[in-house]
Motif scaffolding. Structure first.
Motif, PDB file in Angstrom:
ATOM      1  N   ASN A  28       0.828  -1.201   0.000  1.00 61.78           N
ATOM      2  CA  ASN A  28       0.000   0.000   0.000  1.00 61.78           C
ATOM      3  C   ASN A  28       0.870   1.261   0.000  1.00 61.78           C
ATOM      4  OD1 ASN A  28      -2.590   1.387   0.222  1.00 61.78           O
ATOM      5  ND2 ASN A  28      -1.831   1.982   2.223  1.00 61.78           N
ATOM      6  N   MET A  29       1.922   1.268   0.820  1.00 63.87           N
ATOM      7  CA  MET A  29       2.801   2.446   0.875  1.00 63.87           C
ATOM      8  C   MET A  29       3.544   2.656  -0.433  1.00 63.87           C
ATOM      9  SD  MET A  29       4.279   2.490   4.758  1.00 63.87           S
ATOM     10  CE  MET A  29       4.594   0.753   4.944  1.00 63.87           C
ATOM     11  N   ILE A  30       3.927   1.565  -1.089  1.00 63.37           N
ATOM     12  CA  ILE A  30       4.632   1.672  -2.368  1.00 63.37           C
ATOM     13  C   ILE A  30       3.770   2.397  -3.405  1.00 63.37           C
ATOM     14  CG2 ILE A  30       5.441   0.334  -4.351  1.00 63.37           C
ATOM     15  CD1 ILE A  30       6.384  -1.790  -2.323  1.00 63.37           C
ATOM     16  N   PHE A  31       2.496   2.039  -3.469  1.00 67.72           N
ATOM     17  CA  PHE A  31       1.622   2.593  -4.487  1.00 67.72           C
ATOM     18  C   PHE A  31       0.910   3.870  -4.073  1.00 67.72           C
ATOM     19  CE2 PHE A  31       1.737  -1.932  -5.782  1.00 67.72           C
ATOM     20  CZ  PHE A  31       2.343  -1.734  -7.004  1.00 67.72           C
ATOM     21  N   SER A  32       0.994   4.268  -2.815  1.00 69.11           N
ATOM     22  CA  SER A  32       0.218   5.418  -2.351  1.00 69.11           C
ATOM     23  C   SER A  32       0.637   6.734  -3.002  1.00 69.11           C
ATOM     24  CB  SER A  32       0.274   5.527  -0.834  1.00 69.11           C
ATOM     25  OG  SER A  32       1.588   5.792  -0.407  1.00 69.11           O
ATOM     26  N   PHE A  33       1.893   6.886  -3.367  1.00 65.95           N
ATOM     27  CA  PHE A  33       2.317   8.132  -4.000  1.00 65.95           C
ATOM     28  C   PHE A  33       2.882   7.908  -5.401  1.00 65.95           C
ATOM     29  CE2 PHE A  33       2.140   9.663   0.334  1.00 65.95           C
ATOM     30  CZ  PHE A  33       1.420  10.829   0.127  1.00 65.95           C
ATOM     31  N   THR A  34       2.464   6.846  -6.051  1.00 64.16           N
ATOM     32  CA  THR A  34       2.880   6.599  -7.424  1.00 64.16           C
ATOM     33  C   THR A  34       2.280   7.655  -8.335  1.00 64.16           C
ATOM     34  OG1 THR A  34       2.991   4.246  -6.999  1.00 64.16           O
ATOM     35  CG2 THR A  34       2.832   4.911  -9.286  1.00 64.16           C
ATOM     36  N   SER A  35       3.112   8.285  -9.129  1.00 65.88           N
ATOM     37  CA  SER A  35       2.674   9.311 -10.078  1.00 65.88           C
ATOM     38  C   SER A  35       1.792  10.368  -9.421  1.00 65.88           C
ATOM     39  CB  SER A  35       1.921   8.670 -11.259  1.00 65.88           C
ATOM     40  OG  SER A  35       2.761   7.803 -11.948  1.00 65.88           O
ATOM     41  N   MET A  36       2.324  10.953  -8.381  1.00 65.95           N
ATOM     42  CA  MET A  36       1.578  11.971  -7.659  1.00 65.95           C
ATOM     43  C   MET A  36       1.479  13.238  -8.496  1.00 65.95           C
ATOM     44  SD  MET A  36       2.269  13.166  -3.802  1.00 65.95           S
ATOM     45  CE  MET A  36       3.191  14.652  -4.024  1.00 65.95           C
ATOM     46  N   GLY A  71      -0.152  17.418  -8.651  1.00 62.75           N
ATOM     47  CA  GLY A  71      -0.587  18.576  -7.881  1.00 62.75           C
ATOM     48  C   GLY A  71       0.205  19.788  -8.324  1.00 62.75           C
ATOM     49  N   LEU A  72      -0.058  20.895  -7.722  1.00 61.61           N
ATOM     50  CA  LEU A  72       0.690  22.116  -8.026  1.00 61.61           C
ATOM     51  C   LEU A  72       1.903  22.190  -7.113  1.00 61.61           C
ATOM     52  CD1 LEU A  72      -2.346  24.544  -8.318  1.00 61.61           C
ATOM     53  CD2 LEU A  72      -1.052  23.501 -10.170  1.00 61.61           C
ATOM     54  N   THR A  73       3.070  22.146  -7.699  1.00 62.04           N
ATOM     55  CA  THR A  73       4.308  22.160  -6.927  1.00 62.04           C
ATOM     56  C   THR A  73       4.794  23.586  -6.756  1.00 62.04           C
ATOM     57  OG1 THR A  73       4.879  20.038  -7.922  1.00 62.04           O
ATOM     58  CG2 THR A  73       6.637  21.202  -6.799  1.00 62.04           C
ATOM     59  N   ASP A  74       5.107  23.940  -5.527  1.00 61.60           N
ATOM     60  CA  ASP A  74       5.627  25.270  -5.214  1.00 61.60           C
ATOM     61  C   ASP A  74       7.145  25.194  -5.203  1.00 61.60           C
ATOM     62  OD1 ASP A  74       6.325  27.747  -4.262  1.00 61.60           O
ATOM     63  OD2 ASP A  74       5.126  27.622  -2.436  1.00 61.60           O
ATOM     64  N   THR A  75       7.781  25.693  -6.270  1.00 62.13           N
ATOM     65  CA  THR A  75       9.245  25.629  -6.369  1.00 62.13           C
ATOM     66  C   THR A  75       9.916  26.872  -5.801  1.00 62.13           C
ATOM     67  OG1 THR A  75       9.142  26.542  -8.605  1.00 62.13           O
ATOM     68  CG2 THR A  75       9.149  24.139  -8.400  1.00 62.13           C
ATOM     69  N   SER A  76       9.140  27.852  -5.384  1.00 63.89           N
ATOM     70  CA  SER A  76       9.724  29.105  -4.902  1.00 63.89           C
ATOM     71  C   SER A  76      10.433  28.954  -3.560  1.00 63.89           C
ATOM     72  CB  SER A  76       8.637  30.184  -4.777  1.00 63.89           C
ATOM     73  OG  SER A  76       7.724  29.842  -3.744  1.00 63.89           O
ATOM     74  N   ILE A  77      10.187  27.857  -2.844  1.00 65.46           N
ATOM     75  CA  ILE A  77      10.780  27.717  -1.512  1.00 65.46           C
ATOM     76  C   ILE A  77      12.198  27.144  -1.548  1.00 65.46           C
ATOM     77  CG2 ILE A  77       8.552  27.494  -0.365  1.00 65.46           C
ATOM     78  CD1 ILE A  77       9.036  24.484  -0.278  1.00 65.46           C
ATOM     79  N   ASN A  78      12.651  26.674  -2.710  1.00 66.16           N
ATOM     80  CA  ASN A  78      13.974  26.065  -2.803  1.00 66.16           C
ATOM     81  C   ASN A  78      15.014  27.043  -3.332  1.00 66.16           C
ATOM     82  OD1 ASN A  78      13.438  23.418  -1.830  1.00 66.16           O
ATOM     83  ND2 ASN A  78      12.233  23.093  -3.680  1.00 66.16           N
ATOM     84  N   LYS A  79      15.092  28.163  -2.711  1.00 65.87           N
ATOM     85  CA  LYS A  79      16.089  29.178  -3.064  1.00 65.87           C
ATOM     86  C   LYS A  79      17.125  29.224  -1.951  1.00 65.87           C
ATOM     87  CE  LYS A  79      13.485  31.032  -6.446  1.00 65.87           C
ATOM     88  NZ  LYS A  79      13.147  30.061  -7.406  1.00 65.87           N
ATOM     89  N   ILE A 129       3.536  21.171  -1.961  1.00 65.54           N
ATOM     90  CA  ILE A 129       2.458  21.244  -2.929  1.00 65.54           C
ATOM     91  C   ILE A 129       1.306  22.018  -2.300  1.00 65.54           C
ATOM     92  CG2 ILE A 129       3.031  19.140  -4.168  1.00 65.54           C
ATOM     93  CD1 ILE A 129       0.870  17.729  -2.599  1.00 65.54           C
ATOM     94  N   HIS A 130       0.480  22.569  -3.145  1.00 61.57           N
ATOM     95  CA  HIS A 130      -0.690  23.282  -2.650  1.00 61.57           C
ATOM     96  C   HIS A 130      -1.852  23.016  -3.587  1.00 61.57           C
ATOM     97  CE1 HIS A 130      -0.168  26.522  -5.662  1.00 61.57           C
ATOM     98  NE2 HIS A 130       1.116  26.299  -5.474  1.00 61.57           N
ATOM     99  N   GLY A 131      -3.041  23.273  -3.129  1.00 65.06           N
ATOM    100  CA  GLY A 131      -4.221  22.965  -3.938  1.00 65.06           C
ATOM    101  C   GLY A 131      -4.588  21.508  -3.803  1.00 65.06           C
ATOM    102  N   ALA A 132      -5.179  20.965  -4.838  1.00 68.59           N
ATOM    103  CA  ALA A 132      -5.629  19.575  -4.820  1.00 68.59           C
ATOM    104  C   ALA A 132      -4.473  18.637  -5.117  1.00 68.59           C
ATOM    105  CB  ALA A 132      -6.741  19.372  -5.840  1.00 68.59           C
TER     106      ALA A 132
END
Length: 89
Positions: free
Chosen positions: A49-57, A59-67, A76-79
């Motif tokens: 179950n854990m292996i497949f729970s985040f397969t091909s996840m 969503g909207l990725t917030d890349t602004s925090i990796n500066k 991620i934010h939103g749905a």
């Protein structure tokens, strides 16, 4: 036996949740100890179950925090949703 009432959800019983459909035969055989591999499957079902729970996840990725020089963060934010197809060929 009376149907339970849930006043805080499901519009006080006005919404009916459909019954679960029958699982695919291979999964049913594994779950109900019909298949020779059932014991191994049941012992490891949480890991599967854990292996497949985040397969091909998705969503909207917030890349602004990796500066800067801080450790990488995944935000991620939103749905949030999963894009996984059938496990059967």
């Amino acid at each position: 036996m009376r149907q339970p009432k849930f006043p805080n959800c499901c519009s006080n019983g006005k919404i009916e949740v459909p019954k679960l459909t029958e699982p695919p035969l291979i999964l049913k055989n594994l779950l109900f100890h019909i298949d020779a591999r059932s014991t191994n499957f049941i012992e490891n079902i949480r890991a599967y179950n854990m292996i497949f729970s985040f397969t091909s996840m998705g969503g909207l990725t917030d890349t602004s925090i990796n500066k800067g020089g801080a450790p990488y963060a995944f935000k991620i934010h939103g749905a949030n949703y999963h894009r996984i197809g059938s496990l059967l060929p």
